[in-house]
Design an enzyme around this catalytic site. Structure first.
Site, PDB file in Angstrom:
ATOM      1  N   ASP A  29      13.964   8.277  20.707  1.00 29.45           N
ATOM      2  CA  ASP A  29      13.536   7.107  19.954  1.00 29.45           C
ATOM      3  C   ASP A  29      14.659   6.078  19.934  1.00 29.45           C
ATOM      4  O   ASP A  29      15.803   6.404  19.598  1.00 29.45           O
ATOM      5  CB  ASP A  29      13.165   7.505  18.521  1.00 29.45           C
ATOM      6  N   ASP A  66       4.588   8.864  22.676  1.00 25.59           N
ATOM      7  CA  ASP A  66       4.596   8.938  21.217  1.00 25.59           C
ATOM      8  C   ASP A  66       4.430   7.553  20.625  1.00 25.59           C
ATOM      9  O   ASP A  66       5.396   6.814  20.468  1.00 25.59           O
ATOM     10  CB  ASP A  66       5.917   9.556  20.743  1.00 25.59           C
ATOM     11  N   HIS A 122       8.210   1.960  18.732  1.00 25.09           N
ATOM     12  CA  HIS A 122       7.123   2.550  17.947  1.00 25.09           C
ATOM     13  C   HIS A 122       7.553   3.232  16.648  1.00 25.09           C
ATOM     14  O   HIS A 122       6.698   3.834  15.974  1.00 25.09           O
ATOM     15  CB  HIS A 122       6.305   3.521  18.816  1.00 25.09           C
TER      16      HIS A 122
END
Length: 961
Positions: free
Chosen positions: A246, A344, A549
């Site tokens: 991430d 994701d 995200h």
């Protein structure tokens, strides 16, 4: 069962006592600590002080550098020697000034291989440095992973030593693990489970844990099982190394840089030892390795700048995600991506297939819909069709994870769970630690080597995304097609959480749009102005980064929120609240363009403004003051009816309890609807603030919950067909959800919601579980509920969460989750929404144009009439076509890119006229590559453009030489 117990017991003894042999501590261990993330050259010049195993370091987000001096005993000659390091922080080993190995206990990486067989010629004394981040693989949550970080957490060094690693014991343990898992998981009805069990038992009986010479014969027994091959019909699993990182989540952006370094270095070392390993890496912002890309081991995938949110970015932002990502891949690796890789994210817009196809992508991989809370998605391999009819081949890894470990259980699940195994005989398995980085391990690879073609198990081959999709394409003739959005039935609170980030995103999308228009037109008019290409690229990339995200959805810690807001507002940021004219003024001759009609003229002594089509007359409005609250009753232009049913009040605020099961910032659960409490406490009665003239307004204040207040000005402008609600909220709640509701005198089974470059319908009823799961959905600038001849639209300038149930339109305003950011949304908020009753369809009534008008307000720039003669830059003949973007082409000098889309859902021919000097016009794709046979004749009426519903067209306008 006797055999099972015997095998387990002896395997445990092997593991506990024989995997590592002799050990010795470092000759010297010292450290220094810093609050900064500093480079190696600076770190090694610091003053180190003594440290020892058992010491704790911190607090959270600090960095400790350790100097580790090692002396390998001479008696260890010929042995495999590891440096073992165990800590609850994330470490990186540096040797001879180079990073060589990530060390993360949570990622099962606790040792660095110094030598596979110590030779006399190798150095027996050496110095390593370990850079230790005072955070774990998943940040530093206090009590649970997604809890806000504990700012005072300490990180303990629990082991630092040299050890002899017994490779033969390790290999024997992996053999036993695979056999015992086969015995347990294949089931009693499968004879292979019994063969595996009896083989494991024989191996254990054959082994003498004190005599390594007995191990080879035991391993031969296992090899005999693993060498028994499958039949031709067996399913093939394409295993691809993966390391989902991430860009920011439970750690700040800066720590992601080090997570990438730790992960990539570890993967490279694995590739050196395992040439067959392939590793798929998305997000060009995170990629910096080229040697292994050339060997087709390190495989760039993704196609976008970051793994963006799939719902909230605008259509143009999504185009730029692909444009910036694909440009980077082309520049760095000599090719673009053929797969969109988005494992994701929290749902997938129905416009994505067209955007993928326009950017050279026909394949799509994700897995997040396996998280659906209500309905199980019916496919793993299928064609996904968007709102314009574009299709892409889509694959969900059937193991429902992008972080597999290569275990027998996962391999079997991948086949058993595959909903399309009757149509295709291949599927993906992504293995490696993810989210916080880490990636594959040697043990994962060793497990899958044993299962490459073993009777009773699926075939497992180390593969690539291209090999997987190529074979799926050959088998695709019987695949099903899914039409429309891929809606995730979970994490729908992310449409509302962290409202300031969402407002910044919308504002900066507008600002960058305007800067590009102004700059392009200034250059086109032959001025000395230089198009700010490099600055715009930097700013776009900042905005795209914030669309990751876990950032734009608001599911991140406070440090990330602070970073994101700084990118919006800082000196090097995106000028939130500023004006595009700051960048693109040329002698006060700044130009502005209407994103819908794009008709631009001069207003003498004021500058340039927009002339639009005549709008509907203002709607009659009655403002009523209630005893306990304030509401607005809207009267439609149709004298025979009202917009709001009798006994109901529009603009009704409601507060809900908002306590999700676990994912606090992410989820809004359906049971929150049972806790609705209308806001009724009036702090300041309704009073008229402006009366008469071109604007009328009234204002009031409410108490919301225990600690929050709301002040609102209701504004009606002359010639404006909608009523605006300028709203300010001091929000100080905990686990509450604020919405505003508009019950309307409309009956329809579907409501319409704007998405990227178009719109779609969702049901207003809950007939099925699929309908009910959409109790909270997302929209962009507007949603509309219409019956034949009449409807009501709800517009907004920075909100995304919405719903339409029955006849009630609802806009989600604010949430108050406490994890992973305990301060989420506790702030002052300002936003505007509007309600627009209309005759006829929303298309004919101009709802789309009005929503643009509210989000792209008019600007006036001072200029003399002599300097600024009347001039129209662009016009489009059809109201169904929106001129969305005017910019300069990325690598093409003064070439202009114009992007339009069909917004009504119709087949239409439109004429585009321009006053720009144009020598040649041609269609291009979204990567700004000319289309084959895409030349557009320049006719008297302009350029003739043919649109089908929701089609996006991009045009290159080449200036004269």
């Amino acid at each position: 069962m006797k055999f099972w117990g015997t095998s387990e017991g002896k395997r445990g003894r092997l593991s506990d006592h024989r995997l590592f042999g002799d050990c010795c501590p470092p000759a010297s261990l010292s450290f220094f600590q810093t609050p900064r993330r500093i480079p190696y050259d600076e770190a090694v010049g610091q003053e180190f002080r003594p440290a020892k195993v058992g010491d704790s370091f911190g607090p959270t987000w600090e960095t400790c550098w350790f100097k580790v001096e090692l002396s390998i005993p001479q008696a260890w000659a010929g042995q495999e020697v590891h440096f073992v390091w165990e800590s609850d922080g994330e470490g990186m080993v540096w040797r001879d000034g180079q990073p060589v190995q990530g060390l993360t206990k949570e990622g099962e990486k606790t040792s660095y291989i110094l030598t596979s067989s110590l030779k006399e010629s190798e150095p027996h004394s050496l110095t390593l440095y370990v850079e230790l981040a005072c955070n774990g693989l998943f940040g530093a949550g206090k009590g649970s992973m997604i809890a806000p970080p504990d700012p005072d957490r300490r990180f303990t060094l629990s082991k630092a030593e040299l050890v002899i690693f017994n490779r033969d014991v390790y290999e024997l343990l992996v053999d036993l693990e695979i056999l015992l898992d086969m015995a347990q998981l294949l089931g009693e009805e499968n004879q292979r489970s019994f063969q595996a069990l009896y083989t494991a038992n024989q191996m254990v009986n054959m082994c003498d844990v004190t005599d390594p010479s007995t191990f080879p014969a035991a391993r031969d027994l296992a090899a005999a099982i693993f060498s028994q091959r499958n039949g031709k019909s067996q399913h093939t699993i394409h295993a691809v190394g993966h390391c989902h990182i991430d860009s920011a989540w439970l750690w700040p952006y800066e720590e992601t840089i080090r997570k990438c370094a730790r992960s990539w270095v570890t993967v490279v070392r694995l590739m050196e030892r395992n040439p067959e390993l392939t590793f798929a890496c998305s997000q060009p912002r995170l990629i910096s390795i080229q040697e292994f890309v050339a060997k087709e081991q390190f495989i760039p995938v993704g196609g976008t700048w970051v793994e963006m949110d799939g719902n909230l970015p605008s259509g143009e932002s999504m185009v730029r995600q692909f444009l910036q990502g694909q440009l980077f891949f082309q520049e760095q690796f000599g090719r673009i991506c053929s797969e969109f890789w988005l494992p994701d994210t929290f749902g997938y817009s129905a416009q994505l297939p067209q955007l993928m196809r326009g950017c050279g992508i026909r394949r799509f991989l994700t897995q997040k819909l396996s998280w659906n809370l209500v309905n199980t998605f019916p496919h793993h391999t299928f064609f996904w069709e968007g709102i314009d009819g574009s299709r892409v081949l889509t694959h969900f890894p059937p193991g429902d994870s992008y972080g597999m470990h290569g275990r027998v259980e996962e391999i079997l699940k991948t086949v058993k769970n595959n909903k399309d195994k009757g149509c295709v005989n291949h599927s993906a398995l992504l293995f490696g630690f993810g989210d916080g980085g880490g990636g594959p391990t040697q043990k994962m690879l060793d497990r899958m080597k044993r299962m490459s073609d073993t009777d009773g198990l699926p075939r497992v081959q180390i593969s690539t995304p291209d090999r997987l999709f190529s074979v799926l394409e050959k088998e695709s003739s019987q695949l099903c097609t899914w039409v429309g959005e891929l809606f995730l039935e979970l994490h729908n609170g992310t449409y509302t959480t962290q409202a300031q980030i969402k407002k910044g995103n919308r504002e900066c999308e507008r600002i960058l749009h305007d800067v590009e228009v102004l700059s392009t037109l200034a250059v086109a008019r032959g001025s000395a102005f230089q198009y700010p290409a490099s600055q715009l690229q930097r700013l776009w990339r900042l905005l795209l980064l914030n669309q990751f995200h876990d950032v734009l959805p608001g599911s991140c810690i406070q440090l990330v929120v602070e970073d994101a807001l700084q990118y919006y507002t800082g000196e090097q940021g995106l000028w939130l609240g500023g004006g595009a004219a700051e960048v693109s003024v040329l002698d006060c001759q700044a130009l502005w363009v209407d994103p819908v009609k794009a008709s631009l003229v001069t207003v003498p002594s004021m500058g340039y403004a927009i002339v639009r089509e005549p709008l509907l007359p203002p709607q009659p409005v009655a403002v009523r003051k209630q005893v306990s609250t304030t509401a607005v009753v809207l009267r439609s232009v149709c004298p025979a009816s009202k917009s709001v049913p009798d006994g109901c009040y529009a603009n009704q605020f409601a507060l809900f309890d908002d306590v999700p099961l676990y994912w606090d910032a992410w989820d809004v659960m359906d049971y929150h609807l049972e806790t609705r409490k209308p806001v009724t406490m009036l702090l300041k009665p309704l009073e008229i603030t402006l009366a008469g003239g071109l604007r009328g307004s009234a204002s009031f204040s409410l108490q919301i919950g225990k600690s929050s207040t709301l002040t609102q000005e209701i504004i009606l402008d002359a010639t404006c067909p909608y009523l605006r609600f300028l709203t300010q909220v001091e929000w100080k709640e905990a686990h509450k959800f604020l919405k505003v509701e508009f019950p309307v005198q409309v009956r329809s089974t579907n409501a319409t919601y704007e998405i990227q470059f178009g719109h779609l319908q969702r049901p207003t009823h809950w007939n099925t579980s699929w309908d009910w799961a959409r109790f909270e959905v997302w929209a962009h600038k507007w949603l509309d509920l219409s019956e034949h001849g009449f409807g009501v639209a709800l517009l907004n300038d920075c909100k995304y969460g919405a719903s339409a149930h029955g006849n009630i339109l609802s806009l989600s305003l604010l949430r108050a989750p406490k994890s992973p950011d305990a301060t989420a949304d506790i702030a002052h908020h300002q936003f505007t929404y509007a309600v627009m009753p209309h005759l006829g369809s929303f298309q004919d009534a101009g709802v789309i144009q009005c929503a643009y008008n509210m989000n792209f307000p008019l600007h006036a720039v001072p200029a003399s009439s002599a300097q600024c003669p009347a001039w129209s830059a662009f016009s489009v003949s059809s109201p169904a076509v929106v001129l969305e973007t005017v910019k300069q082409a990325s690598p093409r000098g003064r070439t202009v890119v114009v992007r339009l889309y069909e917004a009504h859902g119709s087949t239409v021919v439109a004429w585009l006229q321009t006053s720009l000097p144009v020598k040649e016009a041609m269609l291009c794709d979204l990567l700004e590559r000319p289309a084959a046979q895409g030349s557009l004749p320049l006719e008297q009426r302009g350029m003739r453009l043919s649109f089908t519903p929701f089609r996006v067209l991009s045009i290159l306008l080449l200036p004269p030489a």
